[in-house]
Design an enzyme around this catalytic site. Sequence first.
Site, PDB file in Angstrom:
ATOM      1  CG  ASP A 169      -8.155  -3.422  -2.584  1.00 20.06           C
ATOM      2  OD1 ASP A 169      -9.340  -3.058  -2.507  1.00 20.06           O
ATOM      3  OD2 ASP A 169      -7.204  -2.640  -2.700  1.00 20.06           O
ATOM      4  CG  HIS A 196      -2.044   0.962   1.155  1.00 20.46           C
ATOM      5  ND1 HIS A 196      -1.901   2.300   1.481  1.00 20.46           N
ATOM      6  CD2 HIS A 196      -3.340   0.793   0.774  1.00 20.46           C
ATOM      7  CE1 HIS A 196      -3.070   2.909   1.308  1.00 20.46           C
ATOM      8  NE2 HIS A 196      -3.953   2.026   0.877  1.00 20.46           N
TER       9      HIS A 196
END
Length: 432
Positions: A367, A310
Amino acid sequence: MEINKEFATLILPEKEPIQIPVITDNMGAKSIDIHSLRKETGYITYDPGFVNTGSCTSSICYVNGEQGILRYRGYDIEDLVENCDFVEVAYLLIKGELPNASERKRYAELLNQESLLNHDMQSLFRGYPFKAHPMSVLAAMSVSLSAFYPEMDDIDPELQVDFAVTRLVSKIRTIVAFTYRHMRGEDFVNPSYKYSYCENFLNMMFKSPVIDYQINPLHVKALNQLLILHADHEQNCSTTAVRLIASSEANLYASISAGICALWGFKHGGANQAVIEMLEAAHANGWTAQDIVNKAKNKESGFLLMGFGHRVYKTFDPRAKIAKRLCKEVMAEDGKPDPLLELALELEEVATNDDYFKQRSLYPNIDFYTGLIFRRMGIPTNMYTSMFAIGRLPGWISHWLEWKKDPYGKIGRPRQVYSGPYVRKVQNLNDR
């Protein structure tokens, strides 16, 4: 927030050193205030991807990527998921405080009242190809609201919260559900006063005249929690797009449509779809978790490991921890094994213990698990990003409203570092 109590010194070629204000925010983080840098020095900063640039001040969301912290309006994400539903969190983000019982009841009533789509707007769905991507439909239908409700531009800004804003929060779930029904060639199912926000969405999606569809309470819980997890995340790509469009004085619907388009990309909201497609391909090819990790480490393979890493988090995404627990709970309900979940859990174990991933702080993000949950709920893969958009909408709206009250109030207009030719002369057409 403390301003101008501390200064940094900037030394530039052939110029006297200048003092630049340092801002200390409410969490103790420091920022160098360069808003007048070009005016005072003729210089700009170069920051591809805005990795080191703060574009605004905001009281909506706080992210600490090193410690794995996410808070909305000061509340830890774990606290909100455990003790609130999505309607309460939407109210919190948009209005600044959690609602009391009467405020929550009134807000839920407003959402129900605004949930229907104009009949002419419903007919627009029939003009889209059955195979149109749901995000293209969502973006177009969202901006179309400004055509069906043009009076929004004339409403007092304070009343926009109760009218235009509430209308959009309510209708987005109807738009997404109607998109699903159109994809399947089925009649639309209108929302009902009998159901809560998430119950209504599931009923509009899956109710059938030939099947005794019963709304699953666990799926309602899962949807509430997933929408909360997605509700805001500081100045990400789509939120920045919303604020940038808002800075031109575009209306709410146009600004939100821009955010939807930004969310569509697989590097942003489309990543949950990409994770499922990656796991499905790996399972179909008989790859083990170790095979996937080896491919990800091989730069020449062209393989992308989706759902890991991320831009902000350098530790485990706090949302992913919650999503993982929720995923296991939803998957365990009917006792059916899911080979993709088993592969995902194995992949997490292998990757997080691999030195390559440890050194690069690559951990599972939200996700990695949300697609698995949506899949078990019966939501098709190409609609996962639309589900993300429903959750992110209150965050986008709160940032739009915050910008409207920003005293700085200038239109967004980044500078650039020019890399083209110095100067050229146009030759006669026959001589080129």
